[in-house]
Design an enzyme around this catalytic site. Structure first.
Site, PDB file in Angstrom:
ATOM      1  CB  SER A  63      27.133   9.109 -50.578  1.00  0.00           C
ATOM      2  OG  SER A  63      26.999   9.878 -49.406  1.00  0.00           O
ATOM      3  CE  LYS A  64      23.238   2.463 -49.116  1.00  0.00           C
ATOM      4  NZ  LYS A  64      23.767   1.403 -49.896  1.00  0.00           N
TER       5      LYS A  64
END
Ligand code: GLU
Length: 477
Positions: A254-255
């Site tokens: 995920s970012k």
């Protein structure tokens, strides 16, 4: 076989992510393996999300990796240009008109509020949300009246009923989707800008793209794209949907995941080598036939086969990345490695009193073990500090009663040296062995801990030489 043309088509909404870089890389390897072209196209229709400098940063980071597009906004071919979607609006408009004229698309005047309310109703009723087709069968007069009243509209595709869209994915094999599961989707937004799923079809066709490797998040977009290809009487490219990259806990990146540096620029900034990154990323979801893991770009191009792209998620193994990088650093000349390390050293330490020779010798000492440029800073810390902080294990070791004498003998040896060279220091170590009757671990370990403060490190004589006579004598008490 027709000439292979593939594209990497990022949105300029951020910098080059490792997922994007891998997509670009596999498209590139496939194209080059088949003697084809690799095209860079900018999908910039999501205007609110675009960032300043996004395109340049993508291209620069690709170039750093050694992925230079055959065609791009900066390197266009007239028959395919332009390469930025926002500069292609006229092209899309022409096909949109055709779809409207043929009744394959229609104008939808539903407001966002109406659509949201309908969506909510459907979710509450437990049915899969889908556009209710309210505007699908407006008469020409009704449409004209709404338009004349200035009501904003989107354009939706009239999704055919009871159709199966199927294709052979280069990675996943046979895939099929039912048109009845797909609502009449928007092809042109109210601001007149096409949506991704629509523009991508027109671009892939007009740019004569033959194959598409992209992330698996696009798998469910493929039937939408296929219906547009079919309506316009075009052939869709051959698709391959690549699996996810996961972290070491096997979780999708995920970012916000800080366990891994996710942007190519970060690796560049930390002093990783681009050819090593290229090699490492090629193994993220692809494997060669044999056991070999270190490949030049040319070897990868030769070996690449889409049939060996993995069907299961690929783990981003940081240890493997440092291992691969270390292999590449070892192969580089000392001069190159000094150039790689110097900016990091300059930033971390005051080098003003150090000679070029000293810096070269320092880097040479760590050349074989270095994994990435910035790592040099922590490795050489002991040469720049005055105080040594021994850890518990080292302190414990130094309690042995024979050690003070060994150190005393060694110190006396060094004091007598005229020239403080590596060879002479080595000779002093030998002489200490004899005179103090210390050998093996009981010789090297005390000398190392007393002079460098650590239990394990590079060649002892080299380290002592780098530290300099004055510092070593004072550390020996
Ligand atoms: N702009 C899309 C993305 O960045 C490209 C998808 C595609 O390759 O079709 O994900």
């Amino acid at each position: 076989m027709e000439k292979v043309r593939v594209r990497y088509a990022p949105s300029p909404t951020g910098h080059l992510h490792i997922g994007g870089a891998r997509t670009a890389l596999f498209n590139y390897l496939f194209a080059k393996h088949h003697g084809g072209d690799f095209i860079f196209r900018l999908e910039d229709t999501d205007i609110e999300r675009n960032i300043e400098g996004g395109e340049a940063s993508q291209l620069e980071n690709l170039a750093w990796l050694g992925i230079i597009p055959d065609e791009s906004p900066l390197n266009p071919k007239p028959e395919y240009a332009p390469y930025r979607q926002m500069e292609r609006l006229d092209i899309y408009r022409k096909y949109t008109q055709e779809l409207l004229d043929r009744g394959l698309a229609y104008k939808c005047f539903c407001t966002p509020e109406e659509l949201d309310a309908e969506h909510e109703r459907q979710v509450e009723a437990g049915v899969a949300p889908m556009y209710n087709r309210k505007c699908r069968d407006l008469t020409a007069e009704e449409v004209a009246a709404k338009e004349a009243a200035g009501i904003p509209y989107t354009i939706r595709l009239r999704v055919p009923a009871n159709k199966t869209y199927e294709f052979d994915d280069m990675i996943r094999g046979h895939v099929s989707f039912e048109s009845n599961d797909i609502g009449d989707w928007v092809i042109v937004k109210a601001n007149g800008i096409p949506t991704y799923n629509y523009a991508v079809v027109i671009d892939d066709h007009t740019m004569e793209i033959t194959h598409v490797f992209r992330g698996e998040e696009h798998l469910s977009n493929t039937p939408k794209q296929m219906m547009v290809f079919e309506m316009l009487g075009w052939k869709a490219p051959t698709y391959g949907h690549m699996t996810l990259i996961v972290n070491e806990q096997r979780k999708k990146l995920s970012k916000r995941d800080e366990s891994i540096m996710q942007f190519v620029s970060q690796y560049k900034e930390e002093g990783y080598l681009p050819d090593a990154m290229f090699n490492f990323m090629a193994l993220l979801g692809w494997s060669p036939e044999g056991e070999q893991e270190i490949f030049t770009k040319e070897e990868l191009i030769k070996e690449f086969s889409e049939t060996r792209l993995s069907k299961s998620p690929s783990m981003f193994d940081k240890d493997k990345l440092t291992w691969v990088n270390n292999r590449y650093i070892k192969e580089r000349s000392l001069e190159d490695v000094v150039a790689l390390c110097r900016p990091f050293l300059e930033e971390a330490y005051d080098l003003s009193s150090k000679s070029e020779q000293w810096i070269n010798d320092l880097v040479a000492t760590y050349h074989d073990q270095l994994s990435y440029g910035k790592e040099i800073v922590s490795l050489v810390d002991l040469f720049f500090t005055d105080e040594l902080n021994l850890d518990e294990e080292a302190k414990e070791f130094m309690k042995d009663e024979t050690i003070p004498n060994t150190l005393k003998v060694f110190k006396a040896q060094l004091e007598n040296l005229e020239e403080f060279t590596k060879e002479n220091i080595q000779a002093c170590i030998k002489a200490t062995q004899k005179e103090a009757k210390a050998k093996g671990k009981m010789l090297y370990m005390p000398l190392r801990i007393a002079t460098t403060g650590i239990m394990h490190g590079p060649d002892l004589a080299s380290s002592i030489c780098l530290l300099g006579k004055e510092k070593v004598l004072s550390r020996l008490g």
